[in-house]
Design a protein around this motif. Structure first.
Motif, mmCIF file in Angstrom:
data_model
loop_
_atom_site.group_PDB
_atom_site.id
_atom_site.type_symbol
_atom_site.label_atom_id
_atom_site.label_comp_id
_atom_site.label_asym_id
_atom_site.label_seq_id
_atom_site.Cartn_x
_atom_site.Cartn_y
_atom_site.Cartn_z
ATOM 1 N N LEU A 259 -14.562 1.674 -40.836
ATOM 2 C CA LEU A 259 -13.337 2.239 -41.413
ATOM 3 C C LEU A 259 -13.394 2.403 -42.929
ATOM 4 O O LEU A 259 -12.382 2.739 -43.548
ATOM 5 C CB LEU A 259 -12.130 1.360 -41.043
ATOM 6 N N GLY A 260 -14.562 2.231 -43.511
ATOM 7 C CA GLY A 260 -14.670 2.354 -44.962
ATOM 8 C C GLY A 260 -14.243 3.712 -45.472
ATOM 9 O O GLY A 260 -13.621 3.826 -46.541
ATOM 10 N N TRP A 261 -14.536 4.760 -44.725
ATOM 11 C CA TRP A 261 -14.204 6.120 -45.164
ATOM 12 C C TRP A 261 -12.698 6.321 -45.307
ATOM 13 O O TRP A 261 -12.237 6.959 -46.258
ATOM 14 C CB TRP A 261 -14.791 7.144 -44.188
ATOM 15 N N VAL A 262 -11.921 5.784 -44.346
ATOM 16 C CA VAL A 262 -10.473 5.988 -44.421
ATOM 17 C C VAL A 262 -9.843 5.046 -45.434
ATOM 18 O O VAL A 262 -8.873 5.405 -46.120
ATOM 19 C CB VAL A 262 -9.813 5.858 -43.033
ATOM 20 N N ARG A 263 -10.397 3.842 -45.580
ATOM 21 C CA ARG A 263 -9.909 2.947 -46.633
ATOM 22 C C ARG A 263 -10.108 3.585 -48.003
ATOM 23 O O ARG A 263 -9.235 3.510 -48.873
ATOM 24 C CB ARG A 263 -10.644 1.601 -46.578
ATOM 25 N N GLU A 264 -11.260 4.211 -48.203
ATOM 26 C CA GLU A 264 -11.544 4.875 -49.478
ATOM 27 C C GLU A 264 -10.582 6.040 -49.714
ATOM 28 O O GLU A 264 -10.105 6.254 -50.831
ATOM 29 C CB GLU A 264 -12.983 5.381 -49.493
#
Length: 262
Positions: free
Chosen positions: A251-256
């Motif tokens: 989920l790093g992409w959406v957190r970013e």
């Protein structure tokens, strides 16, 4: 420009949790404000409603019932002779993907195309009348026939646009799954810009692996997100992808994205 809104597809994400109610709580824990799923018809409705109330999540999309999966059915909207079953399925759903169904086994697509399209158009007109009474949006989604489902009737955005024109109801719109569009047609920028007025919902996954948007692949998702922002897209974007590892780790992409749009 307002930020895009993402929803977790619970048929693809948090699948280590066996119950959809558990996945609802997980989605809320990791920052989602909405969810979608393929089918929830086998789940306990009261428990789902309880979890929805506890988490405050919005359920934005499910599919119409697939039909008899043991005989290879995947939707009934364009299947001649199954009109009654298709219409019965409308009573079970919220904002829904009206699944077209498959070309029969051993039958040439071209020989049944006109009959299946006519069936689909009539069923969609009926669906439009039913859904309008509840203020619900119906969606049709092209599914690629090169990787995912060789027999699916509705397979390109252009075919879908022609069908929507024949249906002629504003509450039946186009579901843009970037994974399927890229495989069948590419030319994403032009297709999105041209068909944007018809798009009611978006789903994302990288091509060709159908993994997280930031995994290696063909599609430049930061560019596409920027394009959708510029076009003023206000609906949800469904995260319908297969995590390379755990859902949480991917989920790093959406957190970013959330961090950069605070």
């Amino acid at each position: 420009m307002p930020p895009l809104k993402f929803c977790a597809n619970l048929s693809w994400l948090f699948t280590d949790l066996p119950e959809f109610t558990q996945r609802l709580h997980a989605a809320a824990t990791y920052g989602f404000r909405a969810v979608e799923a393929a089918w929830l018809y086998d789940s306990d409705l009261q428990e789902l409603q309880k979890a929805k109330k506890q988490t405050g999540l919005e359920v934005v999309l499910i599919n119409t019932p697939p039909g008899d999966v043991t005989s290879g059915e995947l939707g009934l909207g364009a299947v001649p002779g199954r009109e009654t079953d298709f219409r019965r399925g409308l009573d079970l759903a919220v904002m829904i993907h009206l699944m077209a169904g498959r070309v029969p086994v051993g039958v040439d697509r071209a020989t049944v195309a006109m009959e299946m399209e006519a069936t689909f158009v009539e069923n969609l007109k009926h669906a439009a009348d039913v859904l309008s009474k509840e203020g619900i949006l119906g969606l049709i989604e092209p599914i690629n026939t090169r990787i995912t489902d060789p027999r699916y009737f509705l397979d390109t955005p252009h075919q879908a646009a022609e069908i929507l024109q024949k249906v002629g109801h504003s509450n039946i719109m186009l579901q843009m799954d970037v994974f399927h569009w890229q495989i069948m047609d590419g030319n994403l920028t032009q297709n999105i810009q041209t068909l944007f007025p018809l798009i009611g919902h978006v789903q994302i996954a990288q091509v060709p692996g159908r993994n997280e948007p930031d995994s290696p692949g063909e599609v430049n998702f930061p560019y596409l997100f920027s394009l959708l922002e510029k076009l003023g897209y206000q609906g949800y974007i469904g995260c319908e992808y297969k995590p390379l590892g755990t859902t949480e780790a991917g989920l790093g992409w959406v957190r970013e994205y959330w961090k950069s749009h605070k």
